[in-house]
Design a protein around this motif. Structure first.
Motif, PDB file in Angstrom:
ATOM      1  N   GLU A  38       5.545  -4.528 -14.621  1.00  0.00           N
ATOM      2  CA  GLU A  38       6.475  -3.625 -14.427  1.00  0.00           C
ATOM      3  C   GLU A  38       5.571  -2.311 -13.447  1.00  0.00           C
ATOM      4  N   ILE A  39       4.319  -2.514 -13.346  1.00  0.00           N
ATOM      5  CA  ILE A  39       3.551  -1.296 -12.798  1.00  0.00           C
ATOM      6  C   ILE A  39       3.762  -1.276 -11.488  1.00  0.00           C
ATOM      7  N   GLY A  40       4.235  -2.353 -10.739  1.00  0.00           N
ATOM      8  CA  GLY A  40       4.678  -2.173  -9.215  1.00  0.00           C
ATOM      9  C   GLY A  40       5.978  -1.241  -8.998  1.00  0.00           C
ATOM     10  N   THR A  41       6.580  -1.623  -9.785  1.00  0.00           N
ATOM     11  CA  THR A  41       8.133  -1.072  -9.866  1.00  0.00           C
ATOM     12  C   THR A  41       7.897   0.511 -10.143  1.00  0.00           C
ATOM     13  N   ILE A  42       6.839   0.781 -11.184  1.00  0.00           N
ATOM     14  CA  ILE A  42       6.840   2.049 -11.526  1.00  0.00           C
ATOM     15  C   ILE A  42       5.922   2.853 -10.438  1.00  0.00           C
ATOM     16  N   ILE A  43       5.094   2.261  -9.781  1.00  0.00           N
ATOM     17  CA  ILE A  43       4.564   2.857  -8.474  1.00  0.00           C
ATOM     18  C   ILE A  43       5.365   3.005  -7.447  1.00  0.00           C
ATOM     19  N   CYS A  48       5.208   5.604  -3.602  1.00  0.00           N
ATOM     20  CA  CYS A  48       3.921   4.773  -3.280  1.00  0.00           C
ATOM     21  C   CYS A  48       4.196   3.415  -2.854  1.00  0.00           C
ATOM     22  N   PHE A  49       3.801   2.924  -1.785  1.00  0.00           N
ATOM     23  CA  PHE A  49       3.775   1.596  -1.507  1.00  0.00           C
ATOM     24  C   PHE A  49       2.721   0.771  -1.184  1.00  0.00           C
ATOM     25  N   GLU A  54      -3.584  -4.034  -2.990  1.00  0.00           N
ATOM     26  CA  GLU A  54      -3.777  -2.745  -3.643  1.00  0.00           C
ATOM     27  C   GLU A  54      -3.194  -2.541  -5.130  1.00  0.00           C
ATOM     28  N   LEU A  55      -2.127  -3.137  -5.102  1.00  0.00           N
ATOM     29  CA  LEU A  55      -1.469  -3.245  -6.705  1.00  0.00           C
ATOM     30  C   LEU A  55      -2.384  -3.710  -7.400  1.00  0.00           C
ATOM     31  N   HIS A  56      -2.843  -5.101  -7.168  1.00  0.00           N
ATOM     32  CA  HIS A  56      -3.799  -5.728  -8.164  1.00  0.00           C
ATOM     33  C   HIS A  56      -5.040  -4.914  -8.404  1.00  0.00           C
ATOM     34  N   ASP A  57      -5.385  -4.032  -7.420  1.00  0.00           N
ATOM     35  CA  ASP A  57      -6.625  -3.320  -7.657  1.00  0.00           C
ATOM     36  C   ASP A  57      -6.363  -2.165  -8.686  1.00  0.00           C
ATOM     37  N   VAL A  58      -5.028  -1.764  -8.353  1.00  0.00           N
ATOM     38  CA  VAL A  58      -4.697  -0.479  -9.506  1.00  0.00           C
ATOM     39  C   VAL A  58      -4.418  -1.134 -10.810  1.00  0.00           C
ATOM     40  N   ILE A  59      -3.878  -2.412 -10.916  1.00  0.00           N
ATOM     41  CA  ILE A  59      -3.747  -3.080 -12.169  1.00  0.00           C
ATOM     42  C   ILE A  59      -4.946  -3.331 -12.953  1.00  0.00           C
ATOM     43  N   PHE A  76      -3.002   4.698 -17.540  1.00  0.00           N
ATOM     44  CA  PHE A  76      -2.419   4.910 -16.263  1.00  0.00           C
ATOM     45  C   PHE A  76      -2.282   6.154 -15.700  1.00  0.00           C
ATOM     46  N   LEU A  77      -2.142   7.143 -16.487  1.00  0.00           N
ATOM     47  CA  LEU A  77      -1.953   8.816 -15.906  1.00  0.00           C
ATOM     48  C   LEU A  77      -3.001   9.086 -15.113  1.00  0.00           C
ATOM     49  N   PRO A  78      -4.381   8.939 -15.454  1.00  0.00           N
ATOM     50  CA  PRO A  78      -5.299   9.667 -14.584  1.00  0.00           C
ATOM     51  C   PRO A  78      -5.481   8.713 -13.074  1.00  0.00           C
ATOM     52  N   VAL A  79      -5.262   7.428 -13.251  1.00  0.00           N
ATOM     53  CA  VAL A  79      -5.195   6.659 -11.805  1.00  0.00           C
ATOM     54  C   VAL A  79      -4.065   6.829 -11.009  1.00  0.00           C
ATOM     55  N   MET A  80      -2.926   7.153 -11.836  1.00  0.00           N
ATOM     56  CA  MET A  80      -1.675   7.392 -10.870  1.00  0.00           C
ATOM     57  C   MET A  80      -1.805   8.704 -10.220  1.00  0.00           C
ATOM     58  N   THR A  81      -2.333   9.948 -11.268  1.00  0.00           N
ATOM     59  CA  THR A  81      -2.458  11.072 -10.646  1.00  0.00           C
ATOM     60  C   THR A  81      -3.323  11.329  -9.625  1.00  0.00           C
ATOM     61  N   ARG A  82      -4.334  10.346  -9.341  1.00  0.00           N
ATOM     62  CA  ARG A  82      -5.360  10.489  -8.287  1.00  0.00           C
ATOM     63  C   ARG A  82      -4.550   9.763  -7.114  1.00  0.00           C
ATOM     64  N   VAL A  83      -3.983   8.790  -7.336  1.00  0.00           N
ATOM     65  CA  VAL A  83      -3.196   8.149  -6.342  1.00  0.00           C
ATOM     66  C   VAL A  83      -2.181   9.206  -5.568  1.00  0.00           C
ATOM     67  N   LEU A  84      -1.442   9.824  -6.462  1.00  0.00           N
ATOM     68  CA  LEU A  84      -0.320  10.750  -6.035  1.00  0.00           C
ATOM     69  C   LEU A  84      -0.967  11.834  -5.309  1.00  0.00           C
ATOM     70  N   MET A  85      -2.175  12.566  -5.870  1.00  0.00           N
ATOM     71  CA  MET A  85      -2.838  13.583  -5.337  1.00  0.00           C
ATOM     72  C   MET A  85      -3.488  13.425  -3.916  1.00  0.00           C
ATOM     73  N   GLU A  86      -3.881  12.004  -3.779  1.00  0.00           N
ATOM     74  CA  GLU A  86      -4.614  11.863  -2.681  1.00  0.00           C
ATOM     75  C   GLU A  86      -3.612  11.269  -1.518  1.00  0.00           C
ATOM     76  N   ARG A  87      -2.407  11.181  -2.021  1.00  0.00           N
ATOM     77  CA  ARG A  87      -1.219  10.779  -1.069  1.00  0.00           C
ATOM     78  C   ARG A  87      -1.553   9.285  -0.578  1.00  0.00           C
ATOM     79  N   LYS A  88      -2.116   8.382  -1.595  1.00  0.00           N
ATOM     80  CA  LYS A  88      -2.441   7.113  -1.243  1.00  0.00           C
ATOM     81  C   LYS A  88      -1.066   6.008  -1.175  1.00  0.00           C
ATOM     82  N   PHE A  89      -1.144   5.200  -0.556  1.00  0.00           N
ATOM     83  CA  PHE A  89       0.051   4.166  -0.553  1.00  0.00           C
ATOM     84  C   PHE A  89       1.300   4.719   0.207  1.00  0.00           C
ATOM     85  N   ARG A  90       1.111   5.547   1.052  1.00  0.00           N
ATOM     86  CA  ARG A  90       2.117   6.056   1.904  1.00  0.00           C
ATOM     87  C   ARG A  90       3.324   4.944   2.512  1.00  0.00           C
ATOM     88  N   PRO A  91       4.329   5.375   2.669  1.00  0.00           N
ATOM     89  CA  PRO A  91       5.432   4.628   3.416  1.00  0.00           C
ATOM     90  C   PRO A  91       5.074   4.184   4.867  1.00  0.00           C
TER      91      PRO A  91
END
Length: 163
Positions: A38-43, A48-49, A54-59, A76-91
């Motif tokens: 479900e992680i890909g769907t959550i992300i 984030c896309f 990249e998804l496998h790296d996060v997992i 998951f929280l600190p990793v995803m927080t970093r992803v969102l704050m760094e604006r990674k995986f933008r469309p």
């Protein structure tokens, strides 16, 4: 100075709330874990896309060793927080998506045949599965003319990222 700190804390709290809300949708047992599938769907639900790699790296970064196949919220929280704050995986930008379709449209017709698009999407680059292709065609195909008007499809896919 204190205002900057309060503003940063408010932004961080809002990011944490978004992550928590998205995670909770898939926490079916209410035990702060989700199935790794479900992680890909959550992300993606968080805007984030990532590519599959990249998804496998996060997992790999967040997956539990025991029991395997589950992701705990506290990892998951600190990793995803970093992803969102760094604006990674933008469309991808609308003009780049449109250019990608235009490259496939050799005759510059403004549309693609479903068989043609299926061939490209399942045999080139990071290939789509049959299920992903069916889902894409269900959204992209003009059923009256049995073609994909890619300008319309790109407009439908683009996320307004002005927030």
């Amino acid at each position: 100075m204190a205002d900057d700190k309060e503003n940063a804390e408010a932004i961080l709290a809002e990011v944490h709330k978004k992550i928590s809300n998205a995670f909770d949708v898939f926490d079916h047992e209410f035990n702060k874990t989700v199935d790794v599938r479900e992680i890909g769907t959550i992300i993606r639900s968080l805007g984030c896309f990532p590519s599959e790699a990249e998804l496998h790296d996060v997992i790999a970064e967040v997956e539990e060793e025991e029991p395997i196949g589950y992701i705990r919220y506290e990892k998951f929280l600190p990793v995803m927080t970093r992803v969102l704050m760094e604006r990674k995986f933008r469309p991808i930008a609308e003009d780049l998506l449109l250019q990608a379709f235009e490259v496939l449209d050799h005759q510059k017709k403004g549309h693609l045949e479903p068989e043609e698009l299926t061939k490209y999407m399942t045999q080139e680059g990071e290939p789509f599965t049959q299920e992903e292709m069916e889902e894409m065609l269900s959204a992209a195909l003009d059923t009256d003319k049995n073609v994909i008007f890619y300008k319309d499809f790109v407009s439908m896919m683009v996320i307004d990222d002005t927030q």
